[in-house]
Design an enzyme around this catalytic site. Sequence first.
Site, mmCIF file in Angstrom:
data_model
loop_
_atom_site.group_PDB
_atom_site.id
_atom_site.type_symbol
_atom_site.label_atom_id
_atom_site.label_comp_id
_atom_site.label_asym_id
_atom_site.label_seq_id
_atom_site.Cartn_x
_atom_site.Cartn_y
_atom_site.Cartn_z
ATOM 1 N N ARG A 228 0.839 -1.193 0.000
ATOM 2 C CA ARG A 228 0.000 0.000 0.000
ATOM 3 C C ARG A 228 0.873 1.241 0.000
ATOM 4 N NH1 ARG A 228 -3.411 -2.204 -1.909
ATOM 5 N NH2 ARG A 228 -5.511 -2.727 -1.217
ATOM 6 N N GLU A 257 -2.446 8.142 -6.129
ATOM 7 C CA GLU A 257 -2.433 7.442 -7.404
ATOM 8 C C GLU A 257 -3.470 8.054 -8.344
ATOM 9 O OE1 GLU A 257 -2.911 3.245 -6.629
ATOM 10 O OE2 GLU A 257 -0.968 3.102 -5.628
ATOM 11 N N HIS A 275 0.379 -0.018 -10.052
ATOM 12 C CA HIS A 275 -0.478 -0.822 -9.164
ATOM 13 C C HIS A 275 -0.934 -2.107 -9.875
ATOM 14 C CE1 HIS A 275 -3.102 -0.266 -5.356
ATOM 15 N NE2 HIS A 275 -2.878 -1.547 -5.567
#
Length: 523
Positions: A228, A257, A275
Amino acid sequence: MKILVSDDIAQEGIDILNQEYQVDVKTKLSEDELVEIIGSYDALVVRSATKVTAKIMENSNLKVIGRAGVGVDNIDLEAATKKGILVVNAPEGNTTAASEHTIALLMALARNIPEAVRSLKNKVWDRKRFMGIELNGKTLGVVGLGRIGREVAKKAIGLGMNILAYDPYIIKQQVENIDIKVVDLDSVLKEADFITFHVPLTKSTYHMVGEKEFSMMKDGVMLINCARGGIIDEEALYEALKSGKVAGCALDVFEKEPPLESPLLDLPNLIATPHLGASTQEAQVSVAVDVAKDVIRALKGEMVKNPVNMVHIRPEEYSEIRPFVDLAEKMGSFYTQLRNGRISEVEMIYTGKIERMDVKMITTAGIKGILSNILQTPANLVNAPFLARERGIKIIEKKINQEQDAPGVVTMKVTTDKGVGSVTGTVQANADERIVAVDEYKIDLIPRGNILLTFHRDRPGIVGKVGTLLGKNDINIAYMQLGRKSYRGEALMALGVDENLPDDILSEIRKIDGMENAVLIKF
């Protein structure tokens, strides 16, 4: 019931949901748009794009929120728990994908692969510049030994690496068959050549690696974060990469993000992917299927496999625990129908075979039973502990060792501003629930239907008068139990009755000479 899917998930998951319930797929909704329509749905399924806020949940009728993936930082768990909304996730579905991506980034760091590819595509042949290092014999620090962390460790051991790991919540049995040395965090930071992070983003893990932690690391250490964004302080990481303290870092996740404005992207010793940890075809199908099955279980009132904000019982224990869960809830309801007063403490005491099991769900069920009769806010297995804490009720669990084959017995001891009372129950063969004591009175009650409880003096004629009164009003008695403290002293009578008792009949019973109180308990 209706289910809303507000993010893109694999069609296989939607198909499973459609087999049982009506499903609407509406993606890219704003918070206000979700607030406007959420009242029509019983379940919400998301990935990471939808932010499930307290505002969205406030006036909803949601029973369950399913996260097709592991992390639930896009869901306000505190608000969901307070509202009594169960949150489930799919922690196993992307284990292989995330661990493989971690190993891919580890190798890319060690062999300078992205920079070498970029150089050659720019028509430059420079073998010396991209001299790498071998993983064999190096030490990998693994921070977080959950499913993904353990899988990364296994794969790294296969590459000949030594594993140092830190996880304050690890159970010894989870790693006893893996060649892992579990140490404190400082030791991992000081001794590892590579460090990979596999922890959730919480208050305690936010920026758990910053300037101080970088100073403790070896010069030339390499880092990987596929967990994370926010675990690593990105400003401190930028300085550590520029100075060479950290020789290289691979990030699949960022605090913000997409991180298109992050100065980290300008550094040659940073490898970044958008990601992708769970982005395999197999993982997306797996998490969608897993969460769909759990959402259906939740809507049917069955035990879910992956609860996030509710006590989890191992499947092998569930069949034995479940009758005690039902019993404890009925005991709590029994107590608050029988007695009143401001509750300050509830002590759950476990003896016999039940004391060897995980009893947290039984305790929670007992609290649910108590609160359901005294609060306007609906209590369930999700929010009962929260509601109890909010009202200052102290919850105590106590286990008392007995012979291995002794029957499982649960005693609920409740302290209020009016004194202390207790209810004791057990489960007999074939999941047959019984309440076997009220305070010091020994009885044998089936917690089902309507039960008339009377507290009176132990003297001839009282039982007959109660029976006559019920008969005159065409109320049938199914069974009767008597208990007393002493000869002609205080006594308790329990009558299972087939019909409801109106208040005027209860009032007449209370007027019988020698009668102290009469209460109708309803299950």
